[in-house]
Design a protein around this motif. Structure first.
Motif, PDB file in Angstrom:
ATOM      1  N   ASP A 149       0.867  -1.175   0.000  1.00  0.00           N
ATOM      2  CA  ASP A 149       0.000   0.000   0.000  1.00  0.00           C
ATOM      3  C   ASP A 149       0.907   1.229   0.000  1.00  0.00           C
ATOM      4  O   ASP A 149       1.656   1.450   0.950  1.00  0.00           O
ATOM      5  CB  ASP A 149      -0.886  -0.012   1.251  1.00  0.00           C
ATOM      6  N   MET A 150       0.855   2.019  -1.056  1.00  0.00           N
ATOM      7  CA  MET A 150       1.795   3.127  -1.214  1.00  0.00           C
ATOM      8  C   MET A 150       1.278   4.450  -0.639  1.00  0.00           C
ATOM      9  O   MET A 150       1.948   5.474  -0.771  1.00  0.00           O
ATOM     10  CB  MET A 150       2.145   3.288  -2.703  1.00  0.00           C
ATOM     11  N   THR A 151       0.105   4.405  -0.009  1.00  0.00           N
ATOM     12  CA  THR A 151      -0.494   5.648   0.513  1.00  0.00           C
ATOM     13  C   THR A 151       0.476   6.505   1.326  1.00  0.00           C
ATOM     14  O   THR A 151       0.552   7.716   1.102  1.00  0.00           O
ATOM     15  CB  THR A 151      -1.761   5.334   1.352  1.00  0.00           C
ATOM     16  N   PRO A 152       1.241   5.922   2.292  1.00  0.00           N
ATOM     17  CA  PRO A 152       2.102   6.794   3.115  1.00  0.00           C
ATOM     18  C   PRO A 152       3.225   7.476   2.331  1.00  0.00           C
ATOM     19  O   PRO A 152       3.859   8.398   2.842  1.00  0.00           O
ATOM     20  CB  PRO A 152       2.717   5.838   4.149  1.00  0.00           C
ATOM     21  N   PHE A 153       3.477   7.018   1.094  1.00  0.00           N
ATOM     22  CA  PHE A 153       4.659   7.460   0.356  1.00  0.00           C
ATOM     23  C   PHE A 153       4.314   8.371  -0.821  1.00  0.00           C
ATOM     24  O   PHE A 153       5.177   8.738  -1.609  1.00  0.00           O
ATOM     25  CB  PHE A 153       5.446   6.232  -0.131  1.00  0.00           C
ATOM     26  N   LYS A 154       3.047   8.726  -0.954  1.00  0.00           N
ATOM     27  CA  LYS A 154       2.604   9.499  -2.117  1.00  0.00           C
ATOM     28  C   LYS A 154       2.961  10.984  -2.013  1.00  0.00           C
ATOM     29  O   LYS A 154       2.937  11.573  -0.932  1.00  0.00           O
ATOM     30  CB  LYS A 154       1.089   9.347  -2.312  1.00  0.00           C
TER      31      LYS A 154
END
Length: 383
Positions: free
Chosen positions: A368-373
């Protein structure tokens, strides 16, 4: 017609080298570019050692990534025939209610990672060479230890080449020209690729604005300090773990590693430093770092000489929230950015390489890439 690469990776530090390695292993025609002649010590990936660990305080998503990073480091060891990881355990300690220490304990429990919680007496017995307040809580993440950074870096580059990757060093990227195929202009050539990955460390502050992207990144110069043992071998990796203490000096963290790299010298550093320009990083005044660290060592490590024997330099590229930036460029999907590793990127490099390679191949990332967007900075970045 000019040869078109599948992917060009810009920057051959640990993140770029890991990404290029993943791409070459999957049969992609990959070019890895590096501005300085290799090996070099002008960025963030040089030197012999880094800390690794599974526990990550309250930041669960890193713990999940680290569960895969450990076996991926083992794969690299097998492929290269080099010993890269040494298990020493990782110690953290804090005053009553210290959020990092308590979060670490909760994280270790929840993920069933072998660990040990100790009070002052227990810690003194295990590690007689340290001195902390009597009301502190101590915890050892048994999975933690040392990564041999220089061996990791050269191994990624070597295996990348073994799989047909092309590595060109001493070649600085001057311009990225977006489009259906991306142009990459360097000091000596012009290349084209279907996608480009920018893992340029501190130089993200210089290259990304040329692509209309100004992110909240700060380049910090870190003093890598080595302190001499009063009794040789007292802090060897057989008896002293790696450690990380949050809020150790003012609000800054301090981390340390046993005497491995230089016989009789222990590496203990402040996890912060003066803000610098990566092209003239030695202009900064860091006497305050040395002063604070001398006091810290005198107080907590009485068996070390309270004057550093050696000082080396490293750069951190600090993102405002200390989370990594792993994302497609907001305007051009085939330009992928890995930046802002904030002084904790090395241990994560095998997984970072995997997800950046997935993005470069336009596949759904494994995490899940949410924290890195990049979008998370929309209020205070020029996007």
């Amino acid at each position: 017609s000019m040869d078109i690469y599948d992917v060009i990776v810009v920057g051959a530090g640990i993140e770029g080298s890991s990404t290029a390695y993943q791409l070459a292993k999957q049969g992609k025609k990959t070019l890895l570019l590096e501005q300085f002649p290799l090996p070099h010590s002008r960025g963030s990936s040089h030197g012999q050692t880094r800390i690794t660990r599974k526990a990550y305080g309250e930041l669960e998503y890193y713990t999940v990534m680290m569960k895969e990073a450990f076996p991926l480091w083992e794969t690299l060891e097998r492929e290269s025939g080099r010993k890269i990881f040494r298990e020493t355990g990782m110690l953290t300690m804090g005053a009553p209610g210290d959020t990092f220490t308590m979060g670490t304990i909760r994280c270790l429990q929840r993920h069933v990672i072998p660990h040990q919680v100790m009070d002052y007496q227990g810690a003194k017995q295990a590690y007689p060479m340290i001195e902390f307040p009597r009301d502190y809580t101590f915890v050892v993440d048994k999975s933690g230890g040392i990564l041999r950074a220089d061996k990791a870096l050269i191994s990624y580059q070597e295996i990348f080449r073994r799989f047909g990757g092309e590595l060109r060093d001493g070649e600085k990227v001057l311009d990225i020209i977006p489009g259906d195929t991306v142009g990459v202009r360097t000091s000596s050539h012009h290349y084209r690729a279907h996608s480009v990955v920018l893992t340029v460390g501190a130089w993200a502050t210089k290259l990304l604005p040329k692509l209309q992207l100004t992110l909240p990144l700060k380049v910090l110069r870190i003093n890598v300090l080595y302190w001499r043992e009063r009794v040789p071998g007292g802090y060897g990796a057989d008896r002293f773990p790696v450690f990380l203490q949050e809020n150790a000096v003012d609000k800054y963290a301090v981390y340390g590693l046993p005497s491995e790299e230089y016989p009789g010298l222990v590496k203990i550093c402040l996890h912060w430093g003066p803000e610098v320009d990566p092209d003239s990083r030695d202009k900064a005044d860091d006497s305050w770092v040395i002063d604070k660290m001398k006091r810290y060592i005198g107080r907590h490590f009485p068996d070390l000489e309270a004057e550093p024997a050696i000082a080396e330099t490293c750069m951190y590229t600090w993102s405002e929230d200390e989370d990594l930036i792993l994302d497609h460029h907001p305007s051009w999907r085939n330009i992928i950015i890995g930046a802002g590793f904030s002084g904790h990127g090395f241990k994560l490099a095998p997984v970072v390489g995997k997800v950046l390679a997935e993005m470069a191949m336009n596949k759904a990332p494994s995490y899940d890439m949410t924290p890195f967007k990049i979008q998370r900075f929309r209020h205070n970045a020029k996007l």
